[in-house]
Design a protein around this motif. Sequence first.
Motif, PDB file in Angstrom:
ATOM      1  N   GLY A  63       6.118  -2.841   3.772  1.00  0.00           N
ATOM      2  CA  GLY A  63       5.866  -2.042   4.962  1.00  0.00           C
ATOM      3  C   GLY A  63       4.689  -2.549   5.762  1.00  0.00           C
ATOM      4  O   GLY A  63       4.080  -1.813   6.540  1.00  0.00           O
ATOM      5  N   THR A  64       4.399  -3.848   5.606  1.00  0.00           N
ATOM      6  CA  THR A  64       3.165  -4.429   6.145  1.00  0.00           C
ATOM      7  C   THR A  64       3.486  -5.667   6.970  1.00  0.00           C
ATOM      8  O   THR A  64       4.318  -6.488   6.574  1.00  0.00           O
ATOM      9  N   THR A  65       2.821  -5.815   8.093  1.00  0.00           N
ATOM     10  CA  THR A  65       3.023  -6.989   8.922  1.00  0.00           C
ATOM     11  C   THR A  65       2.747  -8.273   8.134  1.00  0.00           C
ATOM     12  O   THR A  65       1.824  -8.330   7.317  1.00  0.00           O
ATOM     13  N   PRO A  66       3.524  -9.326   8.389  1.00  0.00           N
ATOM     14  CA  PRO A  66       3.281 -10.601   7.698  1.00  0.00           C
ATOM     15  C   PRO A  66       1.930 -11.205   8.041  1.00  0.00           C
ATOM     16  O   PRO A  66       1.438 -12.052   7.286  1.00  0.00           O
ATOM     17  N   ASN A 317      11.209  -3.664  10.805  1.00  0.00           N
ATOM     18  CA  ASN A 317      11.496  -3.482   9.385  1.00  0.00           C
ATOM     19  C   ASN A 317      10.248  -3.127   8.577  1.00  0.00           C
ATOM     20  O   ASN A 317      10.354  -2.785   7.406  1.00  0.00           O
ATOM     21  N   THR A 318       9.068  -3.152   9.193  1.00  0.00           N
ATOM     22  CA  THR A 318       7.894  -2.564   8.544  1.00  0.00           C
ATOM     23  C   THR A 318       8.024  -1.050   8.426  1.00  0.00           C
ATOM     24  O   THR A 318       7.299  -0.416   7.651  1.00  0.00           O
ATOM     25  N   ASP A 319       8.938  -0.444   9.183  1.00  0.00           N
ATOM     26  CA  ASP A 319       9.079   1.010   9.186  1.00  0.00           C
ATOM     27  C   ASP A 319       9.969   1.535   8.056  1.00  0.00           C
ATOM     28  O   ASP A 319      10.020   2.746   7.823  1.00  0.00           O
ATOM     29  N   ILE A 320      10.677   0.661   7.368  1.00  0.00           N
ATOM     30  CA  ILE A 320      11.634   1.113   6.360  1.00  0.00           C
ATOM     31  C   ILE A 320      10.927   1.740   5.161  1.00  0.00           C
ATOM     32  O   ILE A 320      11.266   2.851   4.731  1.00  0.00           O
ATOM     33  N   ALA A 321       9.952   1.051   4.595  1.00  0.00           N
ATOM     34  CA  ALA A 321       9.246   1.583   3.419  1.00  0.00           C
ATOM     35  C   ALA A 321       8.525   2.898   3.734  1.00  0.00           C
ATOM     36  O   ALA A 321       8.624   3.862   2.964  1.00  0.00           O
ATOM     37  N   PRO A 322       7.789   3.011   4.848  1.00  0.00           N
ATOM     38  CA  PRO A 322       7.175   4.302   5.166  1.00  0.00           C
ATOM     39  C   PRO A 322       8.187   5.428   5.335  1.00  0.00           C
ATOM     40  O   PRO A 322       7.899   6.584   4.990  1.00  0.00           O
ATOM     41  N   GLY A 329       8.324  12.400   0.023  1.00  0.00           N
ATOM     42  CA  GLY A 329       7.068  13.124  -0.098  1.00  0.00           C
ATOM     43  C   GLY A 329       5.978  12.352  -0.788  1.00  0.00           C
ATOM     44  O   GLY A 329       5.057  12.931  -1.372  1.00  0.00           O
ATOM     45  N   VAL A 330       6.045  11.009  -0.707  1.00  0.00           N
ATOM     46  CA  VAL A 330       5.044  10.143  -1.336  1.00  0.00           C
ATOM     47  C   VAL A 330       4.101   9.633  -0.247  1.00  0.00           C
ATOM     48  O   VAL A 330       4.548   9.183   0.818  1.00  0.00           O
ATOM     49  N   ALA A 331       2.821   9.684  -0.501  1.00  0.00           N
ATOM     50  CA  ALA A 331       1.829   9.264   0.483  1.00  0.00           C
ATOM     51  C   ALA A 331       1.965   7.784   0.799  1.00  0.00           C
ATOM     52  O   ALA A 331       2.164   6.952  -0.091  1.00  0.00           O
ATOM     53  N   LYS A 332       1.825   7.440   2.057  1.00  0.00           N
ATOM     54  CA  LYS A 332       1.883   6.044   2.499  1.00  0.00           C
ATOM     55  C   LYS A 332       0.532   5.383   2.272  1.00  0.00           C
ATOM     56  O   LYS A 332      -0.492   5.901   2.719  1.00  0.00           O
ATOM     57  N   PRO A 333       0.475   4.237   1.596  1.00  0.00           N
ATOM     58  CA  PRO A 333      -0.805   3.562   1.399  1.00  0.00           C
ATOM     59  C   PRO A 333      -1.339   3.001   2.714  1.00  0.00           C
ATOM     60  O   PRO A 333      -0.580   2.726   3.650  1.00  0.00           O
ATOM     61  N   SER A 334      -2.617   2.808   2.784  1.00  0.00           N
ATOM     62  CA  SER A 334      -3.251   2.342   4.021  1.00  0.00           C
ATOM     63  C   SER A 334      -2.832   0.924   4.385  1.00  0.00           C
ATOM     64  O   SER A 334      -2.970   0.517   5.544  1.00  0.00           O
ATOM     65  N   SER A 335      -2.324   0.168   3.421  1.00  0.00           N
ATOM     66  CA  SER A 335      -1.910  -1.206   3.707  1.00  0.00           C
ATOM     67  C   SER A 335      -0.669  -1.271   4.590  1.00  0.00           C
ATOM     68  O   SER A 335      -0.420  -2.292   5.243  1.00  0.00           O
ATOM     69  N   MET A 336       0.109  -0.206   4.626  1.00  0.00           N
ATOM     70  CA  MET A 336       1.353  -0.222   5.404  1.00  0.00           C
ATOM     71  C   MET A 336       1.058  -0.079   6.892  1.00  0.00           C
ATOM     72  O   MET A 336       0.355   0.837   7.312  1.00  0.00           O
ATOM     73  N   THR A 337       1.636  -0.965   7.678  1.00  0.00           N
ATOM     74  CA  THR A 337       1.443  -0.922   9.124  1.00  0.00           C
ATOM     75  C   THR A 337       2.624  -0.278   9.839  1.00  0.00           C
ATOM     76  O   THR A 337       2.547  -0.014  11.036  1.00  0.00           O
TER      77      THR A 337
END
Length: 451
Positions: A63-66, A317-322, A329-337
């Motif tokens: 969920g993170t930019t390359p 496709n960074t939006d799929i994991a979030p 109901g799982v918190a999104k880590p700060s690494s995800m953009t």
Amino acid sequence: MGSRYNVVLVIIDTLRWDRVGCLGSNYPTMPSVDSLCRESMAFTNHYSEAIPTHPSFTTMFTGTTPLIHGIVSHAGSVRLGNILMLAELLNREGYVTIAVDNLATHTMAGWFARGYGYYFNIGGLVVISRGVKTNGDYVNVKAREAFDLLTRYHRDESFFMFIHYWDPHTPYIPPKGYAERFYKGDYTRGDLASRLNSTRWGRSLLRGGWMRDLLNSGVNDLDYVRALYDGEVAYVDERFSELMRMISDLGLLEDTMIIITSDHGEGLGEHNVFFDHHTLYEWDVKTPLIIRLPDKLTDEIGRGRVRGIAYSGLVQNTDIAPTILDALGVAKPSSMTGVSLLEAAKGNFKGHDAVYSLENTRQTTRMIRVGEWKLIQWIRDDTYGKKAGHIELYNLAKDPAESRNLAEEERETALRLLGLMEERYRRIVGSKDPLTLQEISLPISEDKPPL
């Protein structure tokens, strides 16, 4: 199988967005996927933020930019660092995590196994321009084994399952009769050989492997090769239908989130790119995204917002994991953009102001799209005669085929988009741009068949 939702993420490698009818195309290749679309959210402007396989899958699963995770090349020298993968996050939350895949076992990219409690190897070859690939029938055999395992040992537990189909990737070898659904001409008549001879990439295909064998068999019509691709797409659509029956027969459909997407598209002669996925044109970077939510979550958000609805906002496709984490109901880590696309369904998100993509495998390019405008910039010289610094600008509303470069005509727009892209790169990576620090991983050479 439990009080929490399940997730089945289906990624069909090398599937062009325009082969999915419900995304706005006229191709009759995927009736099963189109049928699911009538119960789902469809995103008609979904982009892969990096291509091809390794960069795109890594981007999806983190969920993170390359620009942050650093995987910008397929089969490159960089390995993923300590950024968490989606399966790792869900494993920590107590989900049974299963992959039906071969990325971790066949590409020297072990990070694709991280977080999975079970990894069902589907075999085949991943770098397969010259080889034999795994097919959807075998993938479904392994998927059935995975569901049997869930039924036997994890009946009351929620799960995340990733299933990877490869059929639309080269070599295009659908079962007999599939290509004939899409081709009625004389495959010996045409100019395929001469067109391949016009570029270094095409000449490399002629050096050996599946394309050389195809030409030796008498094929010389580009449309016949396109029909072979469409036959593979139709074949994998039938395999997906079988997968859906497995899910339904096990009584899982009501509580399972189902996502269909692809890592990238495929060049079928457009822009003189034949049967591969390099360059950042629409047929390569615009990818399918269809999300069917569990029944209870559908009712909570509103059926009119998530069933049979197409969203045209710009997403990545960074939006799929979030989105998956949000649904569970799982918190999104700060690494995800990326952002959760459930916010689109709730009316809180209209899409990104801009979307991006990049490549550093067969050439080095980067891209930005804002509204109807799209700009591609070449960072290194490529084998098609485009020099470092070359810019192409397209108005996708008027020219969806990207046939007329407006960079000189619309110079102010080109400079504005170039400035927006450069500002983003400097803000995120400063001087440590992975596109300039990492060499091209699979350069094009006409001296030997492509890897």
